[in-house]
Scaffold this motif. Sequence first.
Motif, PDB file in Angstrom:
ATOM      1  N   ASP A   1       0.832  -1.199   0.000  1.00 35.04           N
ATOM      2  CA  ASP A   1       0.000   0.000   0.000  1.00 35.04           C
ATOM      3  C   ASP A   1       0.871   1.256   0.000  1.00 35.04           C
ATOM      4  OD1 ASP A   1      -2.760   1.225   0.309  1.00 35.04           O
ATOM      5  OD2 ASP A   1      -1.766   2.065   2.077  1.00 35.04           O
ATOM      6  N   CYS A   2       1.938   1.245   0.803  1.00 35.14           N
ATOM      7  CA  CYS A   2       2.842   2.397   0.850  1.00 35.14           C
ATOM      8  C   CYS A   2       3.561   2.584  -0.484  1.00 35.14           C
ATOM      9  CB  CYS A   2       3.860   2.216   1.975  1.00 35.14           C
ATOM     10  SG  CYS A   2       3.216   2.527   3.632  1.00 35.14           S
ATOM     11  N   VAL A   3       3.985   1.481  -1.081  1.00 36.09           N
ATOM     12  CA  VAL A   3       4.651   1.543  -2.380  1.00 36.09           C
ATOM     13  C   VAL A   3       3.739   2.185  -3.417  1.00 36.09           C
ATOM     14  CG1 VAL A   3       5.390   0.098  -4.319  1.00 36.09           C
ATOM     15  CG2 VAL A   3       6.256  -0.363  -2.018  1.00 36.09           C
ATOM     16  N   LYS A   4       2.477   1.811  -3.391  1.00 34.45           N
ATOM     17  CA  LYS A   4       1.511   2.365  -4.336  1.00 34.45           C
ATOM     18  C   LYS A   4       1.336   3.866  -4.114  1.00 34.45           C
ATOM     19  CE  LYS A   4      -3.303   1.820  -5.836  1.00 34.45           C
ATOM     20  NZ  LYS A   4      -4.568   1.078  -5.616  1.00 34.45           N
ATOM     21  N   ARG A   5       1.243   4.290  -2.865  1.00 35.30           N
ATOM     22  CA  ARG A   5       1.051   5.706  -2.580  1.00 35.30           C
ATOM     23  C   ARG A   5       2.299   6.529  -2.898  1.00 35.30           C
ATOM     24  NH1 ARG A   5       0.777   7.329   1.954  1.00 35.30           N
ATOM     25  NH2 ARG A   5       1.391   5.544   3.228  1.00 35.30           N
ATOM     26  N   ILE A   6       3.473   5.958  -2.630  1.00 33.39           N
ATOM     27  CA  ILE A   6       4.716   6.674  -2.896  1.00 33.39           C
ATOM     28  C   ILE A   6       5.012   6.736  -4.389  1.00 33.39           C
ATOM     29  CG2 ILE A   6       7.230   6.614  -2.546  1.00 33.39           C
ATOM     30  CD1 ILE A   6       6.614   5.234   0.175  1.00 33.39           C
ATOM     31  N   GLY A   7       4.668   5.641  -5.087  1.00 30.37           N
ATOM     32  CA  GLY A   7       4.919   5.590  -6.523  1.00 30.37           C
ATOM     33  C   GLY A   7       6.278   5.019  -6.873  1.00 30.37           C
ATOM     34  N   CYS A   8       6.914   4.312  -5.931  1.00 29.69           N
ATOM     35  CA  CYS A   8       8.210   3.709  -6.228  1.00 29.69           C
ATOM     36  C   CYS A   8       8.011   2.311  -6.799  1.00 29.69           C
ATOM     37  CB  CYS A   8       9.079   3.651  -4.968  1.00 29.69           C
ATOM     38  SG  CYS A   8       8.477   2.498  -3.711  1.00 29.69           S
ATOM     39  N   SER A   9       9.069   1.723  -7.267  1.00 27.69           N
ATOM     40  CA  SER A   9       8.994   0.395  -7.879  1.00 27.69           C
ATOM     41  C   SER A   9       9.093  -0.693  -6.809  1.00 27.69           C
ATOM     42  CB  SER A   9      10.122   0.205  -8.896  1.00 27.69           C
ATOM     43  OG  SER A   9       9.986   1.130  -9.954  1.00 27.69           O
ATOM     44  N   ALA A  10       8.529  -1.868  -7.122  1.00 23.15           N
ATOM     45  CA  ALA A  10       8.572  -3.000  -6.199  1.00 23.15           C
ATOM     46  C   ALA A  10       8.806  -4.282  -6.974  1.00 23.15           C
ATOM     47  CB  ALA A  10       7.289  -3.085  -5.391  1.00 23.15           C
ATOM     48  N   VAL A  11       9.577  -5.182  -6.377  1.00 20.64           N
ATOM     49  CA  VAL A  11       9.858  -6.497  -6.953  1.00 20.64           C
ATOM     50  C   VAL A  11       9.505  -7.543  -5.905  1.00 20.64           C
ATOM     51  CG1 VAL A  11      11.637  -8.032  -7.863  1.00 20.64           C
ATOM     52  CG2 VAL A  11      11.718  -5.582  -8.384  1.00 20.64           C
ATOM     53  N   MET A  12       8.784  -8.594  -6.310  1.00 26.86           N
ATOM     54  CA  MET A  12       8.358  -9.620  -5.363  1.00 26.86           C
ATOM     55  C   MET A  12       8.898 -10.991  -5.761  1.00 26.86           C
ATOM     56  SD  MET A  12       4.473 -10.867  -4.309  1.00 26.86           S
ATOM     57  CE  MET A  12       4.126  -9.389  -3.361  1.00 26.86           C
ATOM     58  N   VAL A  13       9.318 -11.746  -4.750  1.00 21.28           N
ATOM     59  CA  VAL A  13       9.697 -13.146  -4.915  1.00 21.28           C
ATOM     60  C   VAL A  13       8.748 -13.968  -4.053  1.00 21.28           C
ATOM     61  CG1 VAL A  13      11.510 -14.872  -4.649  1.00 21.28           C
ATOM     62  CG2 VAL A  13      12.114 -12.513  -5.271  1.00 21.28           C
ATOM     63  N   THR A  14       8.028 -14.910  -4.651  1.00 20.76           N
ATOM     64  CA  THR A  14       6.995 -15.627  -3.920  1.00 20.76           C
ATOM     65  C   THR A  14       6.905 -17.088  -4.343  1.00 20.76           C
ATOM     66  OG1 THR A  14       4.616 -15.631  -3.360  1.00 20.76           O
ATOM     67  CG2 THR A  14       5.230 -14.963  -5.587  1.00 20.76           C
ATOM     68  N   ASP A  15       6.351 -17.912  -3.465  1.00 20.24           N
ATOM     69  CA  ASP A  15       6.088 -19.309  -3.813  1.00 20.24           C
ATOM     70  C   ASP A  15       4.601 -19.556  -4.008  1.00 20.24           C
ATOM     71  OD1 ASP A  15       5.239 -19.036  -1.216  1.00 20.24           O
ATOM     72  OD2 ASP A  15       6.445 -20.670  -0.395  1.00 20.24           O
ATOM     73  N   ARG A  16       3.831 -18.467  -4.202  1.00 22.62           N
ATOM     74  CA  ARG A  16       2.394 -18.563  -4.426  1.00 22.62           C
ATOM     75  C   ARG A  16       2.047 -17.879  -5.738  1.00 22.62           C
ATOM     76  NH1 ARG A  16      -0.366 -18.956   0.592  1.00 22.62           N
ATOM     77  NH2 ARG A  16      -2.293 -18.768  -0.576  1.00 22.62           N
ATOM     78  N   GLU A  17       1.528 -18.638  -6.682  1.00 17.95           N
ATOM     79  CA  GLU A  17       1.215 -18.099  -8.003  1.00 17.95           C
ATOM     80  C   GLU A  17       0.221 -16.951  -7.947  1.00 17.95           C
ATOM     81  OE1 GLU A  17       2.317 -18.238 -10.868  1.00 17.95           O
ATOM     82  OE2 GLU A  17       3.204 -20.164 -11.353  1.00 17.95           O
ATOM     83  N   GLU A  18      -0.798 -17.069  -7.072  1.00 21.20           N
ATOM     84  CA  GLU A  18      -1.816 -16.019  -7.023  1.00 21.20           C
ATOM     85  C   GLU A  18      -1.241 -14.694  -6.541  1.00 21.20           C
ATOM     86  OE1 GLU A  18      -2.151 -18.275  -3.105  1.00 21.20           O
ATOM     87  OE2 GLU A  18      -1.798 -18.716  -5.228  1.00 21.20           O
ATOM     88  N   PHE A  19      -0.193 -14.731  -5.700  1.00 24.76           N
ATOM     89  CA  PHE A  19       0.447 -13.499  -5.266  1.00 24.76           C
ATOM     90  C   PHE A  19       1.262 -12.895  -6.397  1.00 24.76           C
ATOM     91  CE2 PHE A  19       0.564 -15.184  -0.641  1.00 24.76           C
ATOM     92  CZ  PHE A  19      -0.773 -14.867  -0.502  1.00 24.76           C
ATOM     93  N   ARG A  20       1.840 -13.768  -7.199  1.00 27.04           N
ATOM     94  CA  ARG A  20       2.649 -13.297  -8.318  1.00 27.04           C
ATOM     95  C   ARG A  20       1.830 -12.467  -9.289  1.00 27.04           C
ATOM     96  NH1 ARG A  20       5.301 -17.190 -12.972  1.00 27.04           N
ATOM     97  NH2 ARG A  20       6.493 -15.590 -14.055  1.00 27.04           N
ATOM     98  N   TYR A  21       0.619 -12.921  -9.570  1.00 24.96           N
ATOM     99  CA  TYR A  21      -0.220 -12.228 -10.549  1.00 24.96           C
ATOM    100  C   TYR A  21      -1.159 -11.204  -9.921  1.00 24.96           C
ATOM    101  CZ  TYR A  21       1.465 -15.866 -13.662  1.00 24.96           C
ATOM    102  OH  TYR A  21       2.275 -16.699 -14.399  1.00 24.96           O
ATOM    103  N   GLY A  22      -1.406 -11.321  -8.621  1.00 26.63           N
ATOM    104  CA  GLY A  22      -2.364 -10.428  -7.993  1.00 26.63           C
ATOM    105  C   GLY A  22      -1.775  -9.153  -7.440  1.00 26.63           C
ATOM    106  N   ALA A  23      -0.502  -9.178  -7.072  1.00 27.50           N
ATOM    107  CA  ALA A  23       0.110  -7.994  -6.449  1.00 27.50           C
ATOM    108  C   ALA A  23       0.446  -6.930  -7.485  1.00 27.50           C
ATOM    109  CB  ALA A  23       1.369  -8.407  -5.687  1.00 27.50           C
ATOM    110  N   GLN A  24       0.306  -5.686  -7.094  1.00 27.86           N
ATOM    111  CA  GLN A  24       0.630  -4.568  -7.971  1.00 27.86           C
ATOM    112  C   GLN A  24       2.112  -4.230  -7.801  1.00 27.86           C
ATOM    113  OE1 GLN A  24      -2.158  -1.411  -7.137  1.00 27.86           O
ATOM    114  NE2 GLN A  24      -3.813  -2.412  -8.214  1.00 27.86           N
TER     115      GLN A  24
END
Length: 284
Positions: free
Chosen positions: A198-221
């Motif tokens: 949520d903070c990343v979205k409000r700030i407007g900075c970039s984010a990179v995610m590493v996950t073992d859950r497919e739904e998080f991979r496609y669902g996160a902004q």
Amino acid sequence: MSKYRNQIFAKQSKFSPGHQKIADFIERHPDEALFMTEQELADRVGTSIATVSRFWRTAGYENGKDFRLRLRQAIDTTPAHKLEATISRLDPSSLPLKLLEQTSLHLRESAERTDPEELKHAAALMAGARRIYVYAPGPSVALGELLFYRLSRFGMSVRMMAASGHELLESLAHVQREDVVLLFNFTRLLPETEVILDCVKRIGCSAVMVTDREEFRYGAQVDAAFYVSRGDLGEFHSMVTPLLLIEQMILSIGLLNKEKVLAKLEYLGELRARYGDKLPRGKA
């Protein structure tokens, strides 16, 4: 399907071909199935919603809700139970070979789902960032520390974020638009992860995610997301595949900043030559 995979539906002799398709899909993608509606599941396997509705009772559940509840309990099993479930199928003589086989499967599955262009994009974001903030809770802390160590050697500014609580807000208070936040998100979505996103979205900075859950991979902004295979539900989870991904990121960043990185490492070599006899060398 891996021969080491837990069988979610133990009694499959009564399954019709349509029910077998549903069972096969869920056993291969339990994390994804956990969040699918009956219509989405039917569309995914190519059957009718009526077939899906009948499937639950045939499989030994009252309905889809009952199945998801029990599957969620399997996901949230304790570390002790996960380790016990894994060890119970092993013996000292077979451990090296079985672990190698299982690790090979994890690596292959992860490699098939890793887009080289997305990896290059993530590396470019991190290489050009003012600062990299790393959120690495639980067992992923070792991955975060490795990233911190290697990228700091490159002359990059890296900060480890607190794993939980209000201390996390102390780090978020300093994140700027020119920064990149790297998140490790394993097993389940933590409240801290939701706050960071949520903070990343409000700030407007970039984010990179590493996950073992497919739904998080496609669902996160996020700007880039990577899936790593770590093991089945209710089992001991390996860190080999996320470690390989992090090493790939480090080398990709090094290639993008080759001249700067080599200059920093050469200067480090000069310092070692000058002061090596006065300062003991560590293990790294």
